[in-house]
Design a protein around this motif. Structure first.
Motif, PDB file in Angstrom:
ATOM      1  N   PRO A   1       0.806  -1.233   0.000  1.00  0.00           N
ATOM      2  CA  PRO A   1       0.000   0.000   0.000  1.00  0.00           C
ATOM      3  C   PRO A   1       0.835   1.278   0.000  1.00  0.00           C
ATOM      4  N   TYR A   2       2.000   1.250   0.641  1.00  0.00           N
ATOM      5  CA  TYR A   2       2.830   2.449   0.715  1.00  0.00           C
ATOM      6  C   TYR A   2       3.567   2.733  -0.590  1.00  0.00           C
ATOM      7  N   ASP A   3       3.614   1.748  -1.500  1.00  0.00           N
ATOM      8  CA  ASP A   3       4.275   1.945  -2.791  1.00  0.00           C
ATOM      9  C   ASP A   3       3.336   2.531  -3.837  1.00  0.00           C
ATOM     10  N   LEU A   4       2.052   2.667  -3.504  1.00  0.00           N
ATOM     11  CA  LEU A   4       1.069   3.176  -4.452  1.00  0.00           C
ATOM     12  C   LEU A   4       1.170   4.690  -4.572  1.00  0.00           C
ATOM     13  N   SER A   5       0.662   5.215  -5.679  1.00  0.00           N
ATOM     14  CA  SER A   5       0.553   6.670  -5.820  1.00  0.00           C
ATOM     15  C   SER A   5      -0.511   7.177  -4.853  1.00  0.00           C
ATOM     16  N   GLY A   6      -0.556   8.503  -4.670  1.00  0.00           N
ATOM     17  CA  GLY A   6      -1.545   9.079  -3.757  1.00  0.00           C
ATOM     18  C   GLY A   6      -2.968   8.716  -4.141  1.00  0.00           C
ATOM     19  N   GLY A   7      -3.266   8.796  -5.454  1.00  0.00           N
ATOM     20  CA  GLY A   7      -4.606   8.463  -5.920  1.00  0.00           C
ATOM     21  C   GLY A   7      -4.943   6.999  -5.727  1.00  0.00           C
ATOM     22  N   GLU A   8      -3.954   6.123  -5.965  1.00  0.00           N
ATOM     23  CA  GLU A   8      -4.183   4.692  -5.783  1.00  0.00           C
ATOM     24  C   GLU A   8      -4.404   4.356  -4.310  1.00  0.00           C
ATOM     25  N   GLN A   9      -3.681   5.041  -3.422  1.00  0.00           N
ATOM     26  CA  GLN A   9      -3.901   4.830  -1.989  1.00  0.00           C
ATOM     27  C   GLN A   9      -5.317   5.241  -1.586  1.00  0.00           C
ATOM     28  N   GLN A  10      -5.795   6.348  -2.162  1.00  0.00           N
ATOM     29  CA  GLN A  10      -7.151   6.794  -1.856  1.00  0.00           C
ATOM     30  C   GLN A  10      -8.173   5.721  -2.245  1.00  0.00           C
ATOM     31  N   LYS A  11      -8.008   5.137  -3.421  1.00  0.00           N
ATOM     32  CA  LYS A  11      -8.968   4.141  -3.895  1.00  0.00           C
ATOM     33  C   LYS A  11      -8.884   2.855  -3.076  1.00  0.00           C
ATOM     34  N   ALA A  12      -7.670   2.444  -2.698  1.00  0.00           N
ATOM     35  CA  ALA A  12      -7.511   1.241  -1.885  1.00  0.00           C
ATOM     36  C   ALA A  12      -8.123   1.432  -0.497  1.00  0.00           C
ATOM     37  N   ALA A  13      -7.936   2.627   0.079  1.00  0.00           N
ATOM     38  CA  ALA A  13      -8.511   2.920   1.395  1.00  0.00           C
ATOM     39  C   ALA A  13     -10.040   2.978   1.317  1.00  0.00           C
ATOM     40  N   LEU A  14     -10.560   3.565   0.244  1.00  0.00           N
ATOM     41  CA  LEU A  14     -12.015   3.625   0.055  1.00  0.00           C
ATOM     42  C   LEU A  14     -12.589   2.214  -0.072  1.00  0.00           C
ATOM     43  N   ALA A  15     -11.848   1.335  -0.739  1.00  0.00           N
ATOM     44  CA  ALA A  15     -12.300  -0.052  -0.865  1.00  0.00           C
ATOM     45  C   ALA A  15     -12.455  -0.698   0.508  1.00  0.00           C
ATOM     46  N   LYS A  16     -11.524  -0.421   1.424  1.00  0.00           N
ATOM     47  CA  LYS A  16     -11.627  -0.970   2.779  1.00  0.00           C
ATOM     48  C   LYS A  16     -12.871  -0.450   3.490  1.00  0.00           C
ATOM     49  N   ILE A  17     -13.166   0.835   3.278  1.00  0.00           N
ATOM     50  CA  ILE A  17     -14.355   1.430   3.890  1.00  0.00           C
ATOM     51  C   ILE A  17     -15.623   0.763   3.351  1.00  0.00           C
ATOM     52  N   LEU A  18     -15.698   0.559   2.045  1.00  0.00           N
ATOM     53  CA  LEU A  18     -16.902  -0.018   1.433  1.00  0.00           C
ATOM     54  C   LEU A  18     -17.108  -1.454   1.867  1.00  0.00           C
ATOM     55  N   LEU A  19     -16.025  -2.179   2.157  1.00  0.00           N
ATOM     56  CA  LEU A  19     -16.145  -3.562   2.613  1.00  0.00           C
ATOM     57  C   LEU A  19     -16.849  -3.672   3.958  1.00  0.00           C
ATOM     58  N   MET A  20     -16.849  -2.596   4.720  1.00  0.00           N
ATOM     59  CA  MET A  20     -17.533  -2.580   6.022  1.00  0.00           C
ATOM     60  C   MET A  20     -19.045  -2.468   5.864  1.00  0.00           C
ATOM     61  N   LYS A  21     -19.507  -2.182   4.651  1.00  0.00           N
ATOM     62  CA  LYS A  21     -20.927  -2.055   4.321  1.00  0.00           C
ATOM     63  C   LYS A  21     -21.672  -1.109   5.283  1.00  0.00           C
ATOM     64  N   PRO A  22     -21.157   0.108   5.444  1.00  0.00           N
ATOM     65  CA  PRO A  22     -21.814   1.064   6.349  1.00  0.00           C
ATOM     66  C   PRO A  22     -23.046   1.690   5.697  1.00  0.00           C
ATOM     67  N   SER A  23     -23.964   2.161   6.512  1.00  0.00           N
ATOM     68  CA  SER A  23     -25.120   2.896   5.986  1.00  0.00           C
ATOM     69  C   SER A  23     -24.803   4.383   5.873  1.00  0.00           C
ATOM     70  N   ILE A  24     -23.810   4.854   6.660  1.00  0.00           N
ATOM     71  CA  ILE A  24     -23.358   6.247   6.612  1.00  0.00           C
ATOM     72  C   ILE A  24     -21.854   6.240   6.371  1.00  0.00           C
ATOM     73  N   ILE A  25     -21.421   6.958   5.333  1.00  0.00           N
ATOM     74  CA  ILE A  25     -20.012   6.983   4.963  1.00  0.00           C
ATOM     75  C   ILE A  25     -19.483   8.409   5.087  1.00  0.00           C
ATOM     76  N   LEU A  26     -18.442   8.581   5.882  1.00  0.00           N
ATOM     77  CA  LEU A  26     -17.807   9.882   6.087  1.00  0.00           C
ATOM     78  C   LEU A  26     -16.462   9.877   5.371  1.00  0.00           C
ATOM     79  N   LEU A  27     -16.227  10.866   4.535  1.00  0.00           N
ATOM     80  CA  LEU A  27     -15.036  10.913   3.689  1.00  0.00           C
ATOM     81  C   LEU A  27     -14.290  12.228   3.907  1.00  0.00           C
TER      82      LEU A  27
END
Length: 557
Positions: free
Chosen positions: A429-455
């Motif tokens: 994860p630390y070798d990714l570009s800034g944009g790629e890190q954002q997308k990978a982190a967002l993927a982790k958030i979506l896996l939690m299947k929240p009803s409210i998402i804070l970004l």
């Protein structure tokens, strides 16, 4: 002879199978202002780091880079440090002392300069950048914009011939970003320093450049002047992904079949509209979202980090409705991230009420609050990574909500395809570009299947095409009944995709309205489209709105 010359350059990261750069050939002359742009992960950051030998990543390099005819690797340390300056995306990663004066003097002290010389050079650089009033401040007290300007000044005090910047405005609010870029123009024009900058936000920096290098899939796709780049992308029917990132004036010009010289700035775009489409003031119709059930509500909320510190939230009132996308905007250091921490339950108000789905926040325990309810993407996505590969990180999160391994794999595959990150599975994860890190982190958030998402700054580091993909994800989440709150500096994204926008100032939400009325009535904190189309169109705040109204007004002048 070119100041910097790149010949047949290819680079592969250690352990990687694909090249990060392929057959790069470029010449950069003294006094050039060179803009590198392209999709996240196209190789911009890798190339910039290779220009500074102290930052060269581990990997295999073919070809060569020369500075004034000397191979970069053969430059002595002092010459490399002093003559080739580098400003990082995150100023926190470049700040090494606790006081402004010491930060400015640190590099010169490291070179063994005499005290009198250091004091004179620091005084001179403070005057040039107008930061003398910060001289005795602690670096931790500065806003994001001030920290980034301090990083720039700390590099410039070393008197570099070349200044390299990797997405320096990514974390700045629009006004701070504009001021920072004007400082770069001043450095280039008045001091003759060669500027090499990688950016995703092209609205202001694109017209400043003398040369634009458009990268695609680890290669140089186009290299030309800004006007010619716009024209060449337009001749390709604006089908290239990077055409979405072009300045507003360029996109409106080509989408309305403009002829003649391509406008680059807001002023040139305004003249184009005045000459071709100005008639009776025209208003663009839009659909306003209706109010629904309240998901989050703070009433008269107060918060401060310590008892003897001033309030960060000062009587804040906010309502977020179920199934809406609310964007919160405001200056660096205003307290937006703090508000998000309170909304996520990580911080508690010392006065006021916070209700989640009508219940007091204290009525939720950890499991009921975060499992399937609230999830928060922090400003620094690296805070979420705990494994050595993206795939393992995603699987770790999936297992939190699902014990079945096969179902976890299916969940990971689904979200990876949605965000187009499957090709990053085996990357650290630390070798990714800034944009790629954002997308990978967002993927982790979506896996939690929240009803409210804070970004918190979820579009930071994303190229224009990735933002469009992210907007599609947001739209799909809304269709699934999700509620989304995003703190952002990205006014263009908010104007195009938010249901409502709120302005945070002085510890409060001072304004909240639908996206069109919000930006149409702002003069400074608004989109380039809104500034460009006044006074001819009333509420055009996006490129598509401006194009629609231009087409309605054809022949009016």
């Amino acid at each position: 002879m070119a100041l910097l010359e790149i010949k047949n350059l290819s680079f592969t990261y250690q352990g990687a199978s694909n090249k990060a750069l392929r057959d790069i050939n470029l010449e950069i002359n003294q006094g050039d202002f060179v803009l590198f742009c392209g999709e996240s992960g196209c190789g911009k950051t890798t190339l910039l780091k290779l220009l500074k030998k102290q930052l060269r990543p581990n990997g295999s390099l073919q070809g060569q880079i020369t500075y004034n005819g000397t191979n970069i690797e053969n430059l002595d340390e002092k010459q490399s440090v002093c003559e080739i300056g580098y400003v990082m995306q995150n100023p926190e990663n470049q700040t090494v002392t606790d006081k402004v004066w010491h930060e400015l003097a640190f590099g010169l002290e490291s070179l063994g300069e005499k005290t009198a010389v250091i004091r004179r050079k620091v005084a001179e650089i403070c005057g040039f950048f107008g930061i003398g009033s910060w001289y005795h401040k602690r670096t931790c007290e500065l806003s994001g914009g001030q920290k980034q300007l301090l990083s720039l000044a700390s590099v410039m005090v070393m008197n570099p011939s070349v200044l390299i910047l990797d997405e320096p405005t990514a974390q700045l609010d629009p006004i701070a970003a504009s001021e920072f870029l004007q400082s770069l123009r001043k450095i280039n024009q008045e001091l003759g320093v060669t500027i090499i900058i990688a950016e995703h936000r092209l609205e202001e920096v694109f017209p400043m450049a003398s040369k634009v290098v458009l990268m695609d899939k680890a290669q140089v796709f186009l290299c030309d002047t800004p006007r010619n780049i716009g024209q060449r992308l337009a001749n390709d029917d604006m089908s290239h992904k990077m055409s979405l990132a072009l300045p507003t004036a360029v996109r409106v010009f080509y989408k309305t079949q403009g002829t003649g010289q391509t406008p680059l700035t807001v002023n040139e775009g305004k003249q184009y509209i005045a000459s071709n489409f100005a008639g009776s003031n025209t208003t663009c119709s839009f659909e306003k979202a209706s109010r629904q059930e309240v998901a989050l509500q703070i009433s008269e909320g107060y918060f401060r980090y310590e008892r003897d510190l001033p309030d960060v939230l000062n009587g804040v009132d906010i309502e977020v409705y179920k199934n809406e996308f609310l964007c919160i905007l405001g200056a660096n250091g205003a307290g937006k991230t703090t508000l998000l921490r309170v909304l996520s339950g990580l911080k508690r108000l010392y006065k006021g009420k916070y209700r989640l789905w009508g219940k007091k926040i204290k009525d939720y325990n950890g499991n009921s609050l975060y499992r399937g309810n609230i999830a928060c993407l922090p400003q620094n996505p690296q805070n979420l990574f705990v494994k050595s590969t993206v795939y393992d990180d995603l699987m770790e999160t999936a297992k939190v909500v699902n014990a079945n391994v096969e179902q976890c794999k299916s969940m990971v595959e689904e979200v990876a395809q949605k965000l187009d990150i499957a090709h990053l599975y085996q990357s650290h994860p630390y070798d990714l570009s800034g944009g790629e890190q954002q997308k990978a982190a967002l993927a982790k958030i979506l896996l939690m299947k929240p009803s409210i998402i804070l970004l918190d700054e979820a579009t930071k580091g994303l190229d224009a095409y990735s933002k469009q993909t992210f907007a599609q994800v947001v739209d799909a989440l809304k269709k699934d009944g999700k509620t989304i709150v995003m703190v952002t500096h990205d006014v263009e994204f908010a104007a195009e995709h938010a249901d409502r926008c709120a302005m945070f100032f002085d510890g409060q939400i001072v304004s909240c309205d639908n996206r069109v009325d919000f930006f149409a009535t702002n003069r400074y904190y608004t989109t380039a489209t809104a500034r460009m189309t006044r006074p001819y169109f009333t509420n055009a705040v996006t490129v598509d709105m401006a194009v629609e109204l231009c087409n309605l007004n054809k022949g009016a002048k």
